[in-house]
Design an enzyme around this catalytic site. Structure first.
Site, PDB file in Angstrom:
ATOM      1  N   GLU A   1     -70.060  51.923 -48.314  1.00 29.04           N
ATOM      2  CA  GLU A   1     -71.465  51.777 -47.932  1.00 29.04           C
ATOM      3  C   GLU A   1     -72.376  51.866 -49.155  1.00 29.04           C
ATOM      4  O   GLU A   1     -71.978  52.366 -50.206  1.00 29.04           O
ATOM      5  CB  GLU A   1     -71.846  52.854 -46.912  1.00 29.04           C
ATOM      6  CG  GLU A   1     -71.077  52.789 -45.589  1.00 29.04           C
ATOM      7  CD  GLU A   1     -71.413  51.587 -44.725  1.00 29.04           C
ATOM      8  OE1 GLU A   1     -72.315  50.812 -45.106  1.00 29.04           O
ATOM      9  OE2 GLU A   1     -70.773  51.417 -43.675  1.00 29.04           O
TER      10      GLU A   1
ATOM     11  N   TYR B   1     -61.576  34.374 -29.766  1.00 31.20           N
ATOM     12  CA  TYR B   1     -61.102  35.721 -30.071  1.00 31.20           C
ATOM     13  C   TYR B   1     -59.591  35.814 -29.911  1.00 31.20           C
ATOM     14  O   TYR B   1     -58.849  35.751 -30.876  1.00 31.20           O
ATOM     15  CB  TYR B   1     -61.833  36.754 -29.206  1.00 31.20           C
ATOM     16  CG  TYR B   1     -62.149  38.004 -29.962  1.00 31.20           C
ATOM     17  CD1 TYR B   1     -63.446  38.326 -30.330  1.00 31.20           C
ATOM     18  CD2 TYR B   1     -61.134  38.872 -30.358  1.00 31.20           C
ATOM     19  CE1 TYR B   1     -63.731  39.470 -31.059  1.00 31.20           C
ATOM     20  CE2 TYR B   1     -61.407  40.012 -31.089  1.00 31.20           C
ATOM     21  CZ  TYR B   1     -62.702  40.307 -31.436  1.00 31.20           C
ATOM     22  OH  TYR B   1     -62.979  41.432 -32.165  1.00 31.20           O
TER      23      TYR B   1
END
Length: 395
Positions: free
Chosen positions: A75, A235
């Protein structure tokens, strides 16, 4: 700095530190309200611990089981002029609450695919925890550098076998139009498996076992989504689905590696939710908007934290887990109920730009999306000046 959302395409490019912290507190409050989880884990490593299901896993382990947690994530911290990523602020919020509760919480910020970060995690476990009894693998990344060869692989979100055309909602413009996605070639399929498949999960468990930091009866879980007819072409029967199938292969291999410890590895199938990852997948925003409407009307809607609490109590830490014939924990049973899917399928062809807000819960979808980045959270004053450069004590 006054921080307002900056949305581009399916991503919000900034985040609100106080909103993210409030979001984390809300999830913690839910777990506390449900009561302690019997026989839960005590020392937990969460790989991909800063957002979505990974963050919810960390919160459930810490505040539902009193566990010490080590989180790994990649992050961006804030600076004086620029906000950090939502995952960074979520982790700041988690650390603050864990400290208040007297719970051990350490975090490592770096590329979880690398050997260096695996070694760092092992060092911290040896130093502070001795051994871990649960390893959660919840990474979502578009790219991966193979630590052995240094080669960079990129994933694609494409169907397999033939191109696919379907209705798609552009969340930027709120325009609905057919979208055609070309079929993936063999190299794209292989690269997606390399990035999003089970290889890195295996490498983590191998490294942890070799370093003797896995406890007796240690468990490990990795997360997947399967979906139903509407989402299969993009998917289940697509590159991302092929990668997720590789998780099943990895789970079998890891189970064999953990046999002498009495350990276990399972894939957990979770429901469709607004996450930073799902918002990037074509078709999913419209599908999730309809799904939310139907599930909320039926009273079966769950967010990340509700799913994870249930995974711990009805899957990982119970003598009667809800397992399918592929040895996967199934927490998507409410989404896949035949009657519910029939309702979603009936709404799907009728959605237009004009009736989007009546036929679907796009309003709820959009609110959840903004909330991922700390916006639109109750009790936060968004006109207030806030400092974006919040400190987090990292390993």
């Amino acid at each position: 700095m006054i921080i307002k959302p900056k949305v581009r395409g399916f991503i919000c490019t900034n985040a609100h530190p106080e909103g993210c912290a409030a979001n984390v507190r809300e999830q913690i409050d839910f777990v506390k309200s449900q009561g302690e989880i019997a026989d839960g884990p005590k020392k937990v490593l969460v790989i991909g611990a800063s957002t979505g299901y990974g963050l919810a896993s960390r919160i459930t382990a810490a505040f539902g089981c009193g566990a010490a947690t080590l989180g790994v994530f990649f992050e961006k911290p804030g600076t004086e002029r620029k906000t950090g990523s939502a995952g960074f602020y979520n982790s700041v919020g988690f650390h603050a609450e864990a400290e208040k509760a007297g719970l051990y919480a350490k975090s490592i910020n770096g590329d979880a695919f690398s050997d260096e970060i695996k070694a760092k995690a092992i060092d911290v476990i040896k130093r502070d925890l001795g051994k871990v009894d649960l390893v959660v693998y919840s990474l979502a990344s578009p790219r991966r550098t193979d630590p052995k060869t240094g080669e960079l692989y990129s994933s694609v979100l494409k169907p397999i076998g033939q191109s696919y055309t379907a209705k798609n909602l552009n969340t930027d413009t709120l325009k609905i139009a057919d979208m055609t996605i070309e079929a993936a070639n063999e190299e794209e399929i292989a690269n997606t498996v390399k990035v999003m498949g089970g290889e890195d999960w295996e490498l983590w468990v191998e490294a942890l076992k070799e370093a003797d930091v896995l406890a007796e009866n240690a468990k490990t879980v990795a997360y997947t989504y399967i979906g139903d007819k509407l989402t299969w072409p993009i998917y289940g029967k697509a590159t991302i689905g092929r990668a997720k199938e590789d998780l099943d292969r990895a789970a079998t291999a890891i189970n064999q590696k953990l046999a002498d410890l009495g350990g276990s590895a399972n894939v957990a199938v979770l429901k469709a939710l607004v996450t930073q990852s799902s918002s990037a997948i074509p078709i999913m925003p419209l599908y999730i908007s309809i799904l939310y409407k139907v599930m909320k009307e039926e009273g079966t809607h769950e967010g990340c934290i509700e799913q994870l609490y249930r995974l711990f109590t009805e899957g990982v830490y119970t003598d009667t887990p809800r397992l399918d014939d592929a040895n996967r924990f199934r927490m998507d049973e409410k989404e896949l109920a035949a009657e519910l899917q029939a309702k979603v399928e009936a709404i799907w062809p009728n959605v237009t730009e004009e009736n989007l807000f009546e036929e679907t819960d796009y309003k709820g979808y959009n609110a959840e999306f903004l909330k991922l980045f700390g916006f639109g959270v109750d009790g936060i004053d968004y006109e207030k000046d806030v400092a974006p450069d919040v400190a987090l004590d990292l390993e």
